[in-house]
Motif scaffolding. Structure first.
Motif, mmCIF file in Angstrom:
data_model
loop_
_atom_site.group_PDB
_atom_site.id
_atom_site.type_symbol
_atom_site.label_atom_id
_atom_site.label_comp_id
_atom_site.label_asym_id
_atom_site.label_seq_id
_atom_site.Cartn_x
_atom_site.Cartn_y
_atom_site.Cartn_z
ATOM 1 N N VAL A 100 37.381 -10.382 15.412
ATOM 2 C CA VAL A 100 37.311 -9.085 15.913
ATOM 3 C C VAL A 100 37.443 -8.860 17.417
ATOM 4 O O VAL A 100 36.913 -9.982 18.060
ATOM 5 N N LEU A 101 38.066 -7.943 17.607
ATOM 6 C CA LEU A 101 38.654 -7.861 19.188
ATOM 7 C C LEU A 101 37.979 -6.755 19.848
ATOM 8 O O LEU A 101 38.242 -5.368 19.256
ATOM 9 N N TRP A 102 37.566 -6.759 21.023
ATOM 10 C CA TRP A 102 37.060 -5.782 21.720
ATOM 11 C C TRP A 102 38.080 -5.901 23.006
ATOM 12 O O TRP A 102 37.938 -6.707 23.740
ATOM 13 N N ASN A 103 38.694 -4.952 23.312
ATOM 14 C CA ASN A 103 39.864 -5.096 24.531
ATOM 15 C C ASN A 103 39.598 -3.966 25.432
ATOM 16 O O ASN A 103 40.834 -3.410 25.930
ATOM 17 N N HIS A 104 38.638 -3.550 25.683
ATOM 18 C CA HIS A 104 38.443 -2.173 26.364
ATOM 19 C C HIS A 104 37.388 -2.386 27.535
ATOM 20 O O HIS A 104 36.628 -3.869 27.742
ATOM 21 N N ARG A 105 37.080 -1.469 28.634
ATOM 22 C CA ARG A 105 36.248 -1.561 29.803
ATOM 23 C C ARG A 105 35.080 -1.711 29.015
ATOM 24 O O ARG A 105 34.436 -1.145 28.282
ATOM 25 N N TRP A 106 34.252 -2.530 29.819
ATOM 26 C CA TRP A 106 32.767 -2.796 29.429
ATOM 27 C C TRP A 106 32.113 -1.648 30.380
ATOM 28 O O TRP A 106 31.139 -2.054 31.088
ATOM 29 N N GLU A 107 32.191 -0.254 29.920
ATOM 30 C CA GLU A 107 31.632 0.578 30.774
ATOM 31 C C GLU A 107 31.081 1.975 29.711
ATOM 32 O O GLU A 107 31.371 1.902 28.801
ATOM 33 N N HIS A 108 30.325 2.615 30.286
ATOM 34 C CA HIS A 108 29.535 3.670 29.460
ATOM 35 C C HIS A 108 30.289 4.401 28.728
ATOM 36 O O HIS A 108 30.066 4.674 27.562
ATOM 37 N N ASP A 109 31.613 4.742 29.089
ATOM 38 C CA ASP A 109 32.263 5.719 28.275
ATOM 39 C C ASP A 109 33.084 5.040 27.006
ATOM 40 O O ASP A 109 33.470 5.977 26.004
ATOM 41 N N LYS A 110 33.022 3.678 26.938
ATOM 42 C CA LYS A 110 33.565 3.018 25.876
ATOM 43 C C LYS A 110 32.478 2.521 25.032
ATOM 44 O O LYS A 110 32.755 1.953 23.792
ATOM 45 N N ALA A 111 31.121 2.747 25.275
ATOM 46 C CA ALA A 111 29.987 2.687 24.440
ATOM 47 C C ALA A 111 29.978 1.117 23.734
ATOM 48 O O ALA A 111 29.690 1.004 22.669
ATOM 49 N N PRO A 112 30.012 0.078 24.780
ATOM 50 C CA PRO A 112 29.995 -1.163 24.332
ATOM 51 C C PRO A 112 28.625 -1.621 23.810
ATOM 52 O O PRO A 112 28.750 -2.536 22.748
ATOM 53 N N GLU A 113 27.551 -0.873 23.895
ATOM 54 C CA GLU A 113 26.283 -1.120 23.408
ATOM 55 C C GLU A 113 26.247 -0.901 21.736
ATOM 56 O O GLU A 113 25.887 -1.626 20.987
ATOM 57 N N ARG A 114 27.304 0.112 21.382
ATOM 58 C CA ARG A 114 27.271 0.441 19.930
ATOM 59 C C ARG A 114 28.030 -0.921 19.293
ATOM 60 O O ARG A 114 27.677 -1.213 18.207
ATOM 61 N N PHE A 115 29.061 -1.082 19.911
ATOM 62 C CA PHE A 115 29.906 -2.355 19.383
ATOM 63 C C PHE A 115 28.886 -3.572 19.330
ATOM 64 O O PHE A 115 29.098 -4.402 17.943
ATOM 65 N N ALA A 116 28.243 -3.863 20.399
ATOM 66 C CA ALA A 116 27.440 -5.110 20.358
ATOM 67 C C ALA A 116 26.192 -4.765 19.057
ATOM 68 O O ALA A 116 25.986 -5.909 18.598
ATOM 69 N N GLU A 117 25.623 -3.813 19.039
ATOM 70 C CA GLU A 117 24.483 -3.597 17.953
ATOM 71 C C GLU A 117 25.497 -3.799 16.552
ATOM 72 O O GLU A 117 24.772 -4.281 15.871
ATOM 73 N N ALA A 118 26.614 -3.390 16.282
ATOM 74 C CA ALA A 118 27.054 -3.613 15.009
ATOM 75 C C ALA A 118 27.495 -5.138 14.789
ATOM 76 O O ALA A 118 27.229 -5.484 13.583
ATOM 77 N N MET A 119 27.792 -5.879 15.756
ATOM 78 C CA MET A 119 28.134 -7.142 15.667
ATOM 79 C C MET A 119 27.010 -7.812 15.337
ATOM 80 O O MET A 119 26.713 -8.954 14.444
ATOM 81 N N LEU A 120 25.836 -7.668 16.013
ATOM 82 C CA LEU A 120 24.722 -8.261 15.782
ATOM 83 C C LEU A 120 24.032 -8.079 14.545
ATOM 84 O O LEU A 120 23.438 -9.090 13.803
ATOM 85 N N GLU A 121 24.045 -6.884 14.045
ATOM 86 C CA GLU A 121 23.536 -6.418 12.839
ATOM 87 C C GLU A 121 24.434 -7.186 11.611
ATOM 88 O O GLU A 121 23.715 -7.832 10.984
ATOM 89 N N LEU A 122 25.915 -7.522 11.809
ATOM 90 C CA LEU A 122 26.549 -8.019 10.987
ATOM 91 C C LEU A 122 26.283 -9.840 10.822
ATOM 92 O O LEU A 122 26.169 -10.279 9.798
ATOM 93 N N ALA A 123 26.010 -10.035 11.994
ATOM 94 C CA ALA A 123 25.584 -11.569 12.312
ATOM 95 C C ALA A 123 24.216 -11.878 11.497
ATOM 96 O O ALA A 123 24.442 -12.836 10.919
#
Length: 216
Positions: free
Chosen positions: A45-68
Protein backbone atom coordinates in the motif's frame (compact mmCIF):
# COMPACT_ATOMS: atom_id res chain seq x y z
CA UNK A 1 -15.49 30.83 -9.51
CA UNK A 2 -19.17 31.75 -9.51
CA UNK A 3 -19.51 30.66 -5.87
CA UNK A 4 -16.51 32.78 -4.88
CA UNK A 5 -17.82 35.86 -6.66
CA UNK A 6 -21.21 35.49 -4.97
CA UNK A 7 -19.44 36.09 -1.64
CA UNK A 8 -18.08 39.44 -2.80
CA UNK A 9 -20.19 42.42 -1.68
CA UNK A 10 -19.90 44.60 -4.79
CA UNK A 11 -18.02 45.50 -7.96
CA UNK A 12 -18.58 42.13 -9.64
CA UNK A 13 -19.07 42.75 -13.38
CA UNK A 14 -22.18 41.17 -14.85
CA UNK A 15 -21.53 38.00 -16.83
CA UNK A 16 -17.85 37.91 -15.90
CA UNK A 17 -17.79 34.14 -15.34
CA UNK A 18 -19.27 33.43 -18.78
CA UNK A 19 -16.96 35.90 -20.50
CA UNK A 20 -13.85 34.49 -18.85
CA UNK A 21 -14.99 30.94 -19.56
CA UNK A 22 -15.29 31.69 -23.28
CA UNK A 23 -11.69 32.91 -23.30
CA UNK A 24 -10.26 30.09 -21.19
CA UNK A 25 -8.80 26.69 -21.96
CA UNK A 26 -8.02 24.02 -19.40
CA UNK A 27 -4.69 22.32 -20.03
CA UNK A 28 -3.86 19.67 -17.41
CA UNK A 29 -0.32 19.24 -16.16
CA UNK A 30 1.14 16.31 -18.13
CA UNK A 31 2.80 13.33 -16.50
CA UNK A 32 5.45 10.94 -17.76
CA UNK A 33 4.12 7.39 -17.36
CA UNK A 34 5.87 5.07 -14.93
CA UNK A 35 6.63 1.56 -16.21
CA UNK A 36 5.24 -1.38 -14.27
CA UNK A 37 7.71 -3.76 -12.64
CA UNK A 38 8.07 -7.33 -13.81
CA UNK A 39 6.37 -8.47 -10.62
CA UNK A 40 3.76 -6.57 -8.62
CA UNK A 41 3.19 -6.80 -4.87
CA UNK A 42 -0.62 -6.57 -4.51
CA UNK A 43 -0.30 -6.16 -0.74
CA UNK A 44 2.00 -3.13 -0.92
CA UNK A 45 0.00 0.00 0.00
CA UNK A 46 1.48 3.27 -1.17
CA UNK A 47 1.21 6.75 0.34
CA UNK A 48 2.99 9.27 -1.90
CA UNK A 49 1.56 12.60 -0.74
CA UNK A 50 2.70 15.43 1.51
CA UNK A 51 2.24 14.64 5.20
CA UNK A 52 0.21 17.78 5.83
CA UNK A 53 -3.31 18.66 6.95
CA UNK A 54 -4.85 19.06 3.51
CA UNK A 55 -3.91 15.47 2.62
CA UNK A 56 -5.46 14.07 5.85
CA UNK A 57 -2.69 11.55 6.64
CA UNK A 58 -4.34 10.83 9.99
CA UNK A 59 -7.28 9.21 8.15
CA UNK A 60 -4.88 7.02 6.20
CA UNK A 61 -3.04 6.02 9.39
CA UNK A 62 -6.28 5.17 11.20
CA UNK A 63 -7.38 2.94 8.32
CA UNK A 64 -4.10 1.05 8.18
CA UNK A 65 -3.99 0.59 11.96
CA UNK A 66 -7.56 -0.74 11.98
CA UNK A 67 -6.76 -3.25 9.24
CA UNK A 68 -3.58 -4.32 10.99
CA UNK A 69 -5.61 -4.91 14.16
CA UNK A 70 -7.87 -7.23 12.15
CA UNK A 71 -4.87 -9.19 10.93
CA UNK A 72 -5.21 -8.12 7.30
CA UNK A 73 -1.84 -8.65 5.57
CA UNK A 74 -0.20 -5.66 3.87
CA UNK A 75 3.03 -3.73 3.61
CA UNK A 76 3.51 0.04 3.57
CA UNK A 77 5.54 2.43 1.41
CA UNK A 78 5.41 5.76 3.23
CA UNK A 79 6.73 8.31 0.77
CA UNK A 80 6.04 11.96 0.09
CA UNK A 81 7.39 15.18 1.51
CA UNK A 82 7.14 15.58 5.24
CA UNK A 83 7.85 18.56 7.52
CA UNK A 84 10.95 18.68 9.69
CA UNK A 85 8.86 17.76 12.72
CA UNK A 86 7.55 14.20 12.38
CA UNK A 87 3.79 14.29 11.72
CA UNK A 88 1.70 12.43 14.35
CA UNK A 89 0.18 10.11 11.71
CA UNK A 90 3.61 9.03 10.49
CA UNK A 91 4.86 8.59 14.06
CA UNK A 92 1.91 6.31 14.87
CA UNK A 93 2.54 4.09 11.86
CA UNK A 94 6.25 3.87 12.62
CA UNK A 95 5.58 2.95 16.23
CA UNK A 96 2.76 0.45 15.65
CA UNK A 97 3.73 -1.18 12.34
CA UNK A 98 7.52 -1.05 11.91
CA UNK A 99 7.69 -4.58 10.50
CA UNK A 100 5.25 -3.68 7.71
CA UNK A 101 7.08 -0.59 6.45
CA UNK A 102 9.27 -1.32 3.43
CA UNK A 103 10.03 2.30 2.52
CA UNK A 104 9.91 5.48 4.58
CA UNK A 105 11.04 8.83 3.25
CA UNK A 106 11.67 10.70 0.04
CA UNK A 107 13.52 8.55 -2.48
CA UNK A 108 15.70 9.33 -5.51
CA UNK A 109 13.54 9.53 -8.62
CA UNK A 110 14.60 6.17 -10.07
CA UNK A 111 13.91 4.37 -6.77
CA UNK A 112 10.59 6.17 -6.39
CA UNK A 113 9.45 5.14 -9.86
CA UNK A 114 10.60 1.57 -9.30
CA UNK A 115 8.53 1.40 -6.11
CA UNK A 116 5.47 2.76 -7.91
CA UNK A 117 6.00 0.09 -10.53
CA UNK A 118 5.55 -2.74 -8.06
CA UNK A 119 3.05 -1.31 -5.53
CA UNK A 120 -0.46 -2.73 -5.43
CA UNK A 121 -2.65 0.07 -4.04
CA UNK A 122 -2.22 3.84 -3.81
CA UNK A 123 -4.43 5.66 -1.31
CA UNK A 124 -5.54 9.28 -1.20
CA UNK A 125 -7.43 10.81 1.71
CA UNK A 126 -7.02 14.37 0.42
CA UNK A 127 -9.27 17.20 1.51
CA UNK A 128 -7.74 19.54 -1.07
CA UNK A 129 -6.40 18.62 -4.50
CA UNK A 130 -5.98 20.37 -7.84
CA UNK A 131 -5.03 17.53 -10.17
CA UNK A 132 -3.59 14.72 -8.05
CA UNK A 133 -0.33 14.21 -9.93
CA UNK A 134 1.02 11.68 -7.43
CA UNK A 135 -2.03 9.46 -7.87
CA UNK A 136 -1.90 9.80 -11.66
CA UNK A 137 1.74 8.74 -11.67
CA UNK A 138 0.93 5.73 -9.52
CA UNK A 139 -2.03 4.78 -11.70
CA UNK A 140 0.13 5.03 -14.82
CA UNK A 141 2.32 2.29 -13.33
CA UNK A 142 -0.69 0.01 -12.84
CA UNK A 143 -1.19 0.74 -9.13
CA UNK A 144 -4.87 0.58 -8.14
CA UNK A 145 -5.94 4.06 -6.99
CA UNK A 146 -8.31 4.39 -4.04
CA UNK A 147 -9.51 7.98 -3.75
CA UNK A 148 -12.32 10.09 -2.24
CA UNK A 149 -15.38 10.59 -4.41
CA UNK A 150 -14.69 14.32 -4.57
CA UNK A 151 -12.27 16.99 -5.80
CA UNK A 152 -10.67 16.15 -9.17
CA UNK A 153 -10.98 12.39 -8.72
CA UNK A 154 -14.43 11.66 -10.26
CA UNK A 155 -13.05 12.92 -13.58
CA UNK A 156 -10.08 10.58 -13.40
CA UNK A 157 -11.16 7.30 -11.80
CA UNK A 158 -14.18 5.00 -12.11
CA UNK A 159 -16.70 4.58 -9.26
CA UNK A 160 -15.09 1.31 -8.14
CA UNK A 161 -11.94 3.24 -7.21
CA UNK A 162 -13.74 5.93 -5.20
CA UNK A 163 -15.12 5.86 -1.66
CA UNK A 164 -17.55 8.41 -0.14
CA UNK A 165 -15.74 11.53 0.97
CA UNK A 166 -15.08 11.73 4.74
CA UNK A 167 -16.32 8.13 5.25
CA UNK A 168 -13.42 6.45 7.02
CA UNK A 169 -15.23 3.14 7.39
CA UNK A 170 -15.90 3.03 3.65
CA UNK A 171 -12.18 3.51 3.08
CA UNK A 172 -11.36 0.67 5.47
CA UNK A 173 -13.95 -1.62 3.89
CA UNK A 174 -12.66 -0.99 0.37
CA UNK A 175 -9.06 -1.56 1.42
CA UNK A 176 -10.04 -4.77 3.22
CA UNK A 177 -11.80 -6.05 0.12
CA UNK A 178 -8.86 -5.24 -2.15
CA UNK A 179 -6.23 -6.68 0.19
CA UNK A 180 -8.07 -9.92 0.93
CA UNK A 181 -9.82 -10.41 -2.40
CA UNK A 182 -9.57 -9.24 -5.97
CA UNK A 183 -8.73 -5.57 -6.63
CA UNK A 184 -10.23 -3.80 -9.65
CA UNK A 185 -8.37 -3.69 -12.98
CA UNK A 186 -5.79 -0.96 -13.58
CA UNK A 187 -7.11 2.44 -14.62
CA UNK A 188 -6.17 3.95 -17.97
CA UNK A 189 -4.86 7.47 -17.33
CA UNK A 190 -3.09 7.84 -20.67
CA UNK A 191 -5.01 11.02 -21.56
CA UNK A 192 -2.86 12.79 -18.95
CA UNK A 193 0.41 11.59 -20.50
CA UNK A 194 2.83 14.14 -21.96
CA UNK A 195 2.50 12.87 -25.51
CA UNK A 196 -1.31 13.00 -25.33
CA UNK A 197 -1.38 16.57 -23.98
CA UNK A 198 1.42 18.01 -26.13
CA UNK A 199 -0.89 19.04 -29.03
CA UNK A 200 -3.25 20.93 -26.70
CA UNK A 201 -0.38 22.77 -25.05
CA UNK A 202 1.18 23.56 -28.43
CA UNK A 203 -2.14 24.96 -29.65
CA UNK A 204 -2.53 27.20 -26.58
CA UNK A 205 1.03 28.52 -26.91
CA UNK A 206 0.56 29.10 -30.63
CA UNK A 207 -2.57 31.19 -29.98
CA UNK A 208 -1.03 32.98 -27.01
CA UNK A 209 2.68 33.46 -27.76
CA UNK A 210 4.86 34.45 -24.84
CA UNK A 211 6.43 37.86 -25.37
CA UNK A 212 9.73 38.36 -23.59
CA UNK A 213 10.35 41.85 -22.25
CA UNK A 214 13.63 42.99 -20.80
CA UNK A 215 13.30 43.88 -17.09
CA UNK A 216 13.52 47.53 -16.22
Amino acid sequence: MAGLLEQMPDAVPAGIVERLGAKSTICPVPIDPVPAAAQRDPGLVLWNHRWEHDKAPERFAEAMLELAGEGVPFRLALLGKRPRRVPPALARLREALPERIVADGRLPLDEYRALLGRAGIAVSTARHEFQGLAMLEAASAGVRPLVPDALCYPEQYPPGCRYPEDDSQALVARLRDWLTGEPPPPVDVSRWYSDALAPAWADVLRQNPIVWREPY
